[in-house]
Design a protein around this motif. Sequence first.
Motif, PDB file in Angstrom:
ATOM      1  N   ALA A   1       0.844  -1.194   0.000  1.00  0.00           N
ATOM      2  CA  ALA A   1       0.000   0.000   0.000  1.00  0.00           C
ATOM      3  C   ALA A   1       0.877   1.241   0.000  1.00  0.00           C
ATOM      4  O   ALA A   1       1.876   1.300   0.725  1.00  0.00           O
ATOM      5  N   ALA A   2       0.513   2.220  -0.801  1.00  0.00           N
ATOM      6  CA  ALA A   2       1.285   3.461  -0.874  1.00  0.00           C
ATOM      7  C   ALA A   2       1.138   4.255   0.415  1.00  0.00           C
ATOM      8  O   ALA A   2       0.058   4.325   1.009  1.00  0.00           O
ATOM      9  N   VAL A   3       2.254   4.866   0.837  1.00  0.00           N
ATOM     10  CA  VAL A   3       2.272   5.715   2.025  1.00  0.00           C
ATOM     11  C   VAL A   3       2.553   7.160   1.640  1.00  0.00           C
ATOM     12  O   VAL A   3       1.885   8.089   2.071  1.00  0.00           O
ATOM     13  N   SER A   4       3.557   7.345   0.815  1.00  0.00           N
ATOM     14  CA  SER A   4       3.923   8.669   0.314  1.00  0.00           C
ATOM     15  C   SER A   4       4.690   8.462  -0.984  1.00  0.00           C
ATOM     16  O   SER A   4       4.852   7.324  -1.458  1.00  0.00           O
ATOM     17  N   GLU A   5       5.180   9.523  -1.563  1.00  0.00           N
ATOM     18  CA  GLU A   5       5.906   9.434  -2.837  1.00  0.00           C
ATOM     19  C   GLU A   5       7.129   8.538  -2.682  1.00  0.00           C
ATOM     20  O   GLU A   5       8.042   8.807  -1.900  1.00  0.00           O
ATOM     21  N   GLY A   6       7.119   7.404  -3.423  1.00  0.00           N
ATOM     22  CA  GLY A   6       8.250   6.493  -3.406  1.00  0.00           C
ATOM     23  C   GLY A   6       8.335   5.599  -2.187  1.00  0.00           C
ATOM     24  O   GLY A   6       9.283   4.829  -2.046  1.00  0.00           O
ATOM     25  N   VAL A   7       7.350   5.668  -1.288  1.00  0.00           N
ATOM     26  CA  VAL A   7       7.361   4.851  -0.072  1.00  0.00           C
ATOM     27  C   VAL A   7       6.050   4.067   0.000  1.00  0.00           C
ATOM     28  O   VAL A   7       4.972   4.620  -0.236  1.00  0.00           O
ATOM     29  N   CYS A   8       6.159   2.796   0.327  1.00  0.00           N
ATOM     30  CA  CYS A   8       4.972   1.952   0.471  1.00  0.00           C
ATOM     31  C   CYS A   8       5.127   1.107   1.727  1.00  0.00           C
ATOM     32  O   CYS A   8       6.142   1.176   2.419  1.00  0.00           O
ATOM     33  N   THR A   9       4.130   0.294   2.023  1.00  0.00           N
ATOM     34  CA  THR A   9       4.196  -0.535   3.227  1.00  0.00           C
ATOM     35  C   THR A   9       3.490  -1.868   2.997  1.00  0.00           C
ATOM     36  O   THR A   9       2.552  -1.964   2.200  1.00  0.00           O
ATOM     37  N   ARG A  10       3.960  -2.865   3.721  1.00  0.00           N
ATOM     38  CA  ARG A  10       3.306  -4.176   3.702  1.00  0.00           C
ATOM     39  C   ARG A  10       2.067  -4.194   4.593  1.00  0.00           C
ATOM     40  O   ARG A  10       1.282  -5.139   4.547  1.00  0.00           O
ATOM     41  N   ILE A  11       1.881  -3.179   5.409  1.00  0.00           N
ATOM     42  CA  ILE A  11       0.767  -3.114   6.350  1.00  0.00           C
ATOM     43  C   ILE A  11      -0.503  -2.694   5.609  1.00  0.00           C
ATOM     44  O   ILE A  11      -0.498  -1.671   4.910  1.00  0.00           O
ATOM     45  N   ASN A  12      -1.565  -3.447   5.753  1.00  0.00           N
ATOM     46  CA  ASN A  12      -2.804  -3.047   5.087  1.00  0.00           C
ATOM     47  C   ASN A  12      -3.485  -1.916   5.850  1.00  0.00           C
ATOM     48  O   ASN A  12      -3.305  -1.758   7.058  1.00  0.00           O
ATOM     49  N   ARG A  13      -4.242  -1.131   5.138  1.00  0.00           N
ATOM     50  CA  ARG A  13      -4.935   0.029   5.712  1.00  0.00           C
ATOM     51  C   ARG A  13      -3.987   0.896   6.544  1.00  0.00           C
ATOM     52  O   ARG A  13      -4.242   1.170   7.738  1.00  0.00           O
ATOM     53  N   PRO A  14      -2.880   1.346   5.990  1.00  0.00           N
ATOM     54  CA  PRO A  14      -1.884   2.068   6.795  1.00  0.00           C
ATOM     55  C   PRO A  14      -2.351   3.428   7.291  1.00  0.00           C
ATOM     56  O   PRO A  14      -1.715   4.012   8.170  1.00  0.00           O
ATOM     57  N   ALA A  15      -3.448   3.945   6.761  1.00  0.00           N
ATOM     58  CA  ALA A  15      -3.913   5.278   7.163  1.00  0.00           C
ATOM     59  C   ALA A  15      -4.902   5.229   8.323  1.00  0.00           C
ATOM     60  O   ALA A  15      -5.394   6.280   8.748  1.00  0.00           O
ATOM     61  N   VAL A  16      -5.210   4.030   8.845  1.00  0.00           N
ATOM     62  CA  VAL A  16      -6.176   3.936   9.945  1.00  0.00           C
ATOM     63  C   VAL A  16      -5.505   3.327  11.173  1.00  0.00           C
ATOM     64  O   VAL A  16      -4.506   2.622  11.072  1.00  0.00           O
ATOM     65  N   HIS A  17      -6.083   3.599  12.331  1.00  0.00           N
ATOM     66  CA  HIS A  17      -5.544   3.087  13.584  1.00  0.00           C
ATOM     67  C   HIS A  17      -5.831   1.595  13.717  1.00  0.00           C
ATOM     68  O   HIS A  17      -6.720   1.055  13.066  1.00  0.00           O
ATOM     69  N   THR A  18      -5.092   0.950  14.589  1.00  0.00           N
ATOM     70  CA  THR A  18      -5.238  -0.494  14.766  1.00  0.00           C
ATOM     71  C   THR A  18      -6.635  -0.846  15.278  1.00  0.00           C
ATOM     72  O   THR A  18      -7.303  -0.040  15.922  1.00  0.00           O
ATOM     73  N   ILE A  19      -7.039  -2.062  15.023  1.00  0.00           N
ATOM     74  CA  ILE A  19      -8.376  -2.525  15.394  1.00  0.00           C
ATOM     75  C   ILE A  19      -8.338  -3.561  16.514  1.00  0.00           C
ATOM     76  O   ILE A  19      -9.354  -3.922  17.083  1.00  0.00           O
ATOM     77  N   TYR A  20      -7.147  -4.023  16.892  1.00  0.00           N
ATOM     78  CA  TYR A  20      -7.032  -5.215  17.732  1.00  0.00           C
ATOM     79  C   TYR A  20      -7.212  -4.895  19.216  1.00  0.00           C
ATOM     80  O   TYR A  20      -6.702  -3.888  19.710  1.00  0.00           O
ATOM     81  N   PRO A  21      -7.900  -5.764  19.958  1.00  0.00           N
ATOM     82  CA  PRO A  21      -8.116  -5.571  21.397  1.00  0.00           C
ATOM     83  C   PRO A  21      -6.811  -5.698  22.199  1.00  0.00           C
ATOM     84  O   PRO A  21      -5.776  -6.137  21.664  1.00  0.00           O
ATOM     85  N   PRO A  22      -6.850  -5.379  23.490  1.00  0.00           N
ATOM     86  CA  PRO A  22      -5.607  -5.259  24.263  1.00  0.00           C
ATOM     87  C   PRO A  22      -4.815  -6.546  24.455  1.00  0.00           C
ATOM     88  O   PRO A  22      -3.575  -6.516  24.440  1.00  0.00           O
ATOM     89  N   ALA A  23      -5.468  -7.685  24.669  1.00  0.00           N
ATOM     90  CA  ALA A  23      -4.711  -8.922  24.842  1.00  0.00           C
ATOM     91  C   ALA A  23      -3.991  -9.301  23.553  1.00  0.00           C
ATOM     92  O   ALA A  23      -2.880  -9.849  23.589  1.00  0.00           O
ATOM     93  N   GLY A  24      -4.608  -8.999  22.408  1.00  0.00           N
ATOM     94  CA  GLY A  24      -3.920  -9.198  21.139  1.00  0.00           C
ATOM     95  C   GLY A  24      -2.699  -8.310  21.051  1.00  0.00           C
ATOM     96  O   GLY A  24      -1.615  -8.751  20.624  1.00  0.00           O
ATOM     97  N   GLU A  25      -2.834  -7.053  21.473  1.00  0.00           N
ATOM     98  CA  GLU A  25      -1.702  -6.135  21.443  1.00  0.00           C
ATOM     99  C   GLU A  25      -0.584  -6.598  22.377  1.00  0.00           C
ATOM    100  O   GLU A  25       0.602  -6.472  22.055  1.00  0.00           O
TER     101      GLU A  25
END
Length: 487
Positions: A142-166
């Motif tokens: 997923a694109a992050v900025s010019e020339g930079v990308c990431t393997r993380i999906n939905r990089p523009a949103v905060h994490t969804i995982y509950p605390p024990a997962g974290e």
Amino acid sequence: MTRQPETSTFRATTVTAALVAALIAALVLTVRKDGYFTDPAGLSRLYAACWALFAAAAWSLRRVPARHAAALVLAGGVAVAATGLVAAPRTSTDSFRYAWDGRVQAAGISPYDHAPADAALLPYRDSWLFPTGPACGAPDLAAVSEGVCTRINRPAVHTIYPPAGELYFLLVHALSPDDVRHKALQAGGALLAAATTYVLSRILRRRGDPRTAAYWAWCPAVPVEAVNNAHADVLAVLLSVAALGLTVRHRAWGGALLGLATAVKLLPAVLIPGALSGVRRARDAAAVLLPAATVLTALYVPYVLVSHSSVLGYLGGYAEEEGYQDASSGNRYALLRLLLPDPWALPAVIAGMLAVSLYVIRRGDPERPWSGALLVTGTAFLLTTPGYSWYALLLIALVALDGRWEWLGVPVAGAAAYLTSRAFAGAGTVTYAVAALAVVCGWAARRRSDGPHDAGADRAAGRRPGSAPRAFPYLRKATSSSAGEPR
């Protein structure tokens, strides 16, 4: 006089072991094939072959004596899980978010405060999670900025995982050597999958026959989703299985573990009606619900105190994105939408889940809470038709506990919705419909073979309600052929 039974036992064990070996070989080929974007049809065919071998091995296992079956299930489960380690994650990028959340927490930052693309976290980026230049041409980045990308999906949103997962992500990060990358989470998934097999086997051995633990141990979805894709759902599954096993005799401990499982992934909350099976008194219900709520709250509070943003993260946005709030915007409620207008789908789901939950609480067997949990969870899947195959890991473990193998069509449908539908439109809906039909046929066949069942009569006769022969009717032949064996 004993040579013929011994020969038959050896033959059955050998055939089953050979089928498991073939399953392992097929899984290695499947995991190593990078076809999610380029050849979903070919990858689906490989996956289908794995499921066919799994079915053959599970069927063959019924002829193996219980004393041999337990060892075969455990050893085969370890080998099957290990196949998920032979390649980087193939069909999901969720584990990259896990790795990032663990890294951010290790730096003393709440994972709920910043999205991965936030410039405030620039010092924590590396070339693995945030490639640059030509590497950004890959379809799973997923694109992050010019020339930079990431393997993380939905990089523009905060994490969804509950605390024990974290906390799990932080623990894996803390224990991992430098530059281990995806292997740490995959190894954690393999250990948790094997631990789940062990816990299932212990519960089943105490209550009857351990063979159905193979439904989890050898299921192709486990190495693919729990190990290769390293989904944290496997930790929630392990805790859920232990919780239901404890609930039978120790409601408070079972409730506490159920709260912990829900704090890993929210899905185990659907097990609450099963955990309350047959409960008649308010104090018995409170013995489960209060520890669950206490553990869940205790895990959330520290993150609430240190976070500047909502600890629910992208949960609301995810529900909207996936069409859970508006049936017409996605592929949710696919079976209901074949019969009802779109606006009626969500109310029908709520009414259906309420009815099934009340039925399980009122009529469920407190000695077998997983039976009610399977009914509620399976119904939820058929009504909502989720498009992510790893959600069904919980259902697979419940099938292993209860023995009603016809529910395994539901995880197959989830895989079809997630993968096969990329090549064949509508494959998910068709497969979910077939899975629903299989469940109905299985229910009808069991009802016809067992006849009317009266739990009160069972208790009066000194039998445990819903005892093992009723849960595993197809094992009667195998059980009787191995009479006299320690069980």
